[in-house]
Design a protein around this motif. Sequence first.
Motif, PDB file in Angstrom:
ATOM      1  N   UNK A  32      71.481  33.439   3.490  1.00  0.00           N
ATOM      2  CA  UNK A  32      70.366  34.141   2.858  1.00  0.00           C
ATOM      3  C   UNK A  32      70.077  35.404   3.657  1.00  0.00           C
ATOM      4  N   UNK A  33      70.210  36.540   2.999  1.00  0.00           N
ATOM      5  CA  UNK A  33      69.928  37.826   3.616  1.00  0.00           C
ATOM      6  C   UNK A  33      69.007  38.583   2.673  1.00  0.00           C
ATOM      7  N   UNK A  34      67.798  38.871   3.131  1.00  0.00           N
ATOM      8  CA  UNK A  34      66.788  39.419   2.224  1.00  0.00           C
ATOM      9  C   UNK A  34      66.479  38.383   1.164  1.00  0.00           C
ATOM     10  N   UNK A  81      68.079  24.932   7.527  1.00  0.00           N
ATOM     11  CA  UNK A  81      68.523  26.150   8.200  1.00  0.00           C
ATOM     12  C   UNK A  81      69.271  25.762   9.470  1.00  0.00           C
ATOM     13  N   UNK A  82      70.501  26.230   9.612  1.00  0.00           N
ATOM     14  CA  UNK A  82      71.327  25.833  10.756  1.00  0.00           C
ATOM     15  C   UNK A  82      71.653  26.986  11.686  1.00  0.00           C
ATOM     16  N   UNK A  83      71.430  28.219  11.264  1.00  0.00           N
ATOM     17  CA  UNK A  83      71.754  29.343  12.130  1.00  0.00           C
ATOM     18  C   UNK A  83      71.000  30.591  11.719  1.00  0.00           C
ATOM     19  N   UNK A  84      70.817  31.475  12.690  1.00  0.00           N
ATOM     20  CA  UNK A  84      70.209  32.782  12.427  1.00  0.00           C
ATOM     21  C   UNK A  84      71.138  33.851  12.989  1.00  0.00           C
ATOM     22  N   UNK A  85      71.382  34.882  12.197  1.00  0.00           N
ATOM     23  CA  UNK A  85      72.365  35.875  12.612  1.00  0.00           C
ATOM     24  C   UNK A  85      71.886  37.299  12.448  1.00  0.00           C
ATOM     25  N   UNK A  86      72.589  38.193  13.148  1.00  0.00           N
ATOM     26  CA  UNK A  86      72.292  39.619  13.116  1.00  0.00           C
ATOM     27  C   UNK A  86      73.599  40.373  12.925  1.00  0.00           C
ATOM     28  N   UNK A  87      73.713  41.105  11.833  1.00  0.00           N
ATOM     29  CA  UNK A  87      74.939  41.822  11.509  1.00  0.00           C
ATOM     30  C   UNK A  87      75.123  43.008  12.450  1.00  0.00           C
ATOM     31  N   UNK A  88      76.351  43.144  12.977  1.00  0.00           N
ATOM     32  CA  UNK A  88      76.697  44.321  13.782  1.00  0.00           C
ATOM     33  C   UNK A  88      77.302  45.416  12.905  1.00  0.00           C
ATOM     34  N   UNK A  98      65.582  43.582   8.079  1.00  0.00           N
ATOM     35  CA  UNK A  98      65.533  42.892   6.787  1.00  0.00           C
ATOM     36  C   UNK A  98      66.895  42.828   6.127  1.00  0.00           C
ATOM     37  N   UNK A  99      67.619  43.932   6.138  1.00  0.00           N
ATOM     38  CA  UNK A  99      68.924  43.982   5.481  1.00  0.00           C
ATOM     39  C   UNK A  99      70.068  43.725   6.455  1.00  0.00           C
ATOM     40  N   UNK A 100      69.736  43.418   7.697  1.00  0.00           N
ATOM     41  CA  UNK A 100      70.775  43.114   8.684  1.00  0.00           C
ATOM     42  C   UNK A 100      70.650  41.739   9.296  1.00  0.00           C
ATOM     43  N   UNK A 101      69.533  41.061   9.041  1.00  0.00           N
ATOM     44  CA  UNK A 101      69.330  39.720   9.575  1.00  0.00           C
ATOM     45  C   UNK A 101      69.535  38.675   8.495  1.00  0.00           C
ATOM     46  N   UNK A 102      70.073  37.527   8.878  1.00  0.00           N
ATOM     47  CA  UNK A 102      70.343  36.484   7.883  1.00  0.00           C
ATOM     48  C   UNK A 102      70.161  35.106   8.506  1.00  0.00           C
ATOM     49  N   UNK A 103      70.069  34.107   7.638  1.00  0.00           N
ATOM     50  CA  UNK A 103      70.099  32.721   8.086  1.00  0.00           C
ATOM     51  C   UNK A 103      71.231  32.002   7.378  1.00  0.00           C
ATOM     52  N   UNK A 104      71.758  30.976   8.026  1.00  0.00           N
ATOM     53  CA  UNK A 104      72.756  30.111   7.414  1.00  0.00           C
ATOM     54  C   UNK A 104      72.095  28.786   7.068  1.00  0.00           C
ATOM     55  N   UNK A 105      72.430  28.251   5.896  1.00  0.00           N
ATOM     56  CA  UNK A 105      71.809  27.029   5.371  1.00  0.00           C
ATOM     57  C   UNK A 105      72.895  26.005   5.096  1.00  0.00           C
TER      58      UNK A 105
END
Length: 632
Positions: free
Chosen positions: A354-356, A424-431, A410-417
């Motif tokens: 889920x991103x945004x 929710x199993x992970x939180x990520x930041x796009x490089x 907002x458009x670079x952060x995401x969570x994994x489900x």
Amino acid sequence: MAHVSDLIATDIEEYLSAHERKSLLRFITCGSVDDGKSTLIGRLLYDSKMIFEDQMTALESDSKKVGTQGGEIDFALLVDGLAAEREQGITIDVAYRFFSTEKRKFIVADTPGHEQYTRNMITGASTADVAVILIDARKGVLTQTRRHSYLVSLIGIRKVVLAINKMDLVNYDQGTFAHILGDYVDFAARIGLTDITAIPLSALKGVNMVERAAETPWYNGPSLMEYLETVETADAKRHSPFRMPVQWVNRPNLDFRGFSGQIASGEIRPGDAIRVQPSGRTSTVARIVTQDGDLKLAVAGQSVTLSLADEIDISRGDVISRNDAPAGIADQFEATLVWMADAPMLPGRPYLMKIGSKLVSASITEPKYKVHVNTLEHLAAKKLELNEIGIVNVALDQQIAFDPYEENATTGGFILIDRISNATVGAGMIHFALRRSENVHWQAVDVAKAQRAASKGQKPAILWFTGLSGAGKSTIANLVEKKLHAMGRHTYLLDGDNVRHGLNKDLGFTDTDRVENIRRVAEVSKLMVDAGLIVMVSFISPFRSERRMARELVEAGEFLEVFVDTPLAVAEQRDVKGLYKKARKGEIKNFTGIDSPYEPPENPEIRIDTTTQSVEQAADAIVKNLAEKGLI
């Protein structure tokens, strides 16, 4: 209760108006266990007089019953609301509190100090402007201090208050303060934290909390409250390129169609040219609609509905950008990932991302390394465990609009489900996007699946045989193929042992390798379905998540899960290959049913009970099922 303005008695409307005009600061408190985070927040609430009389009475009573201050007021109890927190004297969940002074409004998140609850700390930090990192003056910089500081840096918080607490327990010694500050600054510089304000505190005694105290004559900086009331936070969102993730297509009647969402960054006016991503369609803003009327200008943080000059297709999860500064588009990224689940992250396993407001399917294709938060050393990794932080490659099932996290959270952060539990199993930041995301495209072909299947006079499908080793999967699948071949059907059998002689010869039997084993076989099966074949897949495939991933690769009705249901005792008794005997002796590790789990199907299309059905009966039942479904 609180700081009481004279306006309350003389002009309540002016008081409310003044309160509304105050700026809002969001901050978090973090640090190791027992550094005094909850006490610090409780003291701020107490000193800012944000406690009602009945709350104060309850606090005094609770302090005598479960407090840790010998009957004196225990300010931590104002924040530690969970029974388990009060019993253990630690913070488990994220506790949010609101308070205000004459100068500013505040929302503070008290985040857990224990490593086990690092995932909760990520939640609290995600919207903060400032981080208050506490250190016990007696203990100095600890591993959890470094962990939280590293996470603060990852999330993008750049202003840090280093609250060196419990100075009363070291007699307000300046040397202790200076030594801790030096240690912390050395570490912080390595993770990009340079805007640090260090304050010597005693949250319990109120020293340097609201006013500078006589106990630290050698300290010339602000009190904690003075800092919080005056710190400036740059309004970077307002000056960043315009981004609005669409949350809702607003169609109240035939005469109006708008697209609603909260503006993540930038500003927009009627007449501005926009681009919808990832589709790339363009238009101009006709109106900016709100409940209170149309706006001539909308900025970051506002929730609005945009009405466009053209009728274009826009869905929830799309991102509206200004046409002259669009977001990036890709389906593969490098990202930082903080793992937040007890079960490890396994490469190739499908998750939801889920991103945004966009929800897509994702998998981690390759963990590059994990970071040792104490030393910042890069360590080799094939998976991530709870609270570990890694740099990974992420692959999606479709392109999305994005920005690097450091440019737009907002458009670079995401969570994994997790697809099964929805947790929710992970939180990520796009490089950044991977180059192959831009260079690899789907090649259109002239002969499609329907034509290939029609030439064979059949409908393509996957028969996915799953069950324990020794259940009889390969034997039954082999006989089913033999019967279908006799009927003139075009088939192929993918057997677990056979595939491991070639395509998957490089894989072992760890959970990580099992996931990759099934991912590859599922992709091959999809290609065979595309070729118009009926493919039998005979693999233990112990995890539901991977079997679901295989199902979702093909169209509805093309995947039939065949559960060859054989109890472990029966399968072990057969032990045709002697594998169970070796596993029991410890000669084979990670053997399904012995020291590696098997997750049976919950709703298989076909269930075969090998304790009551012969191989011939099982094969006939499967062929009959295919005929009833119109596949043959």
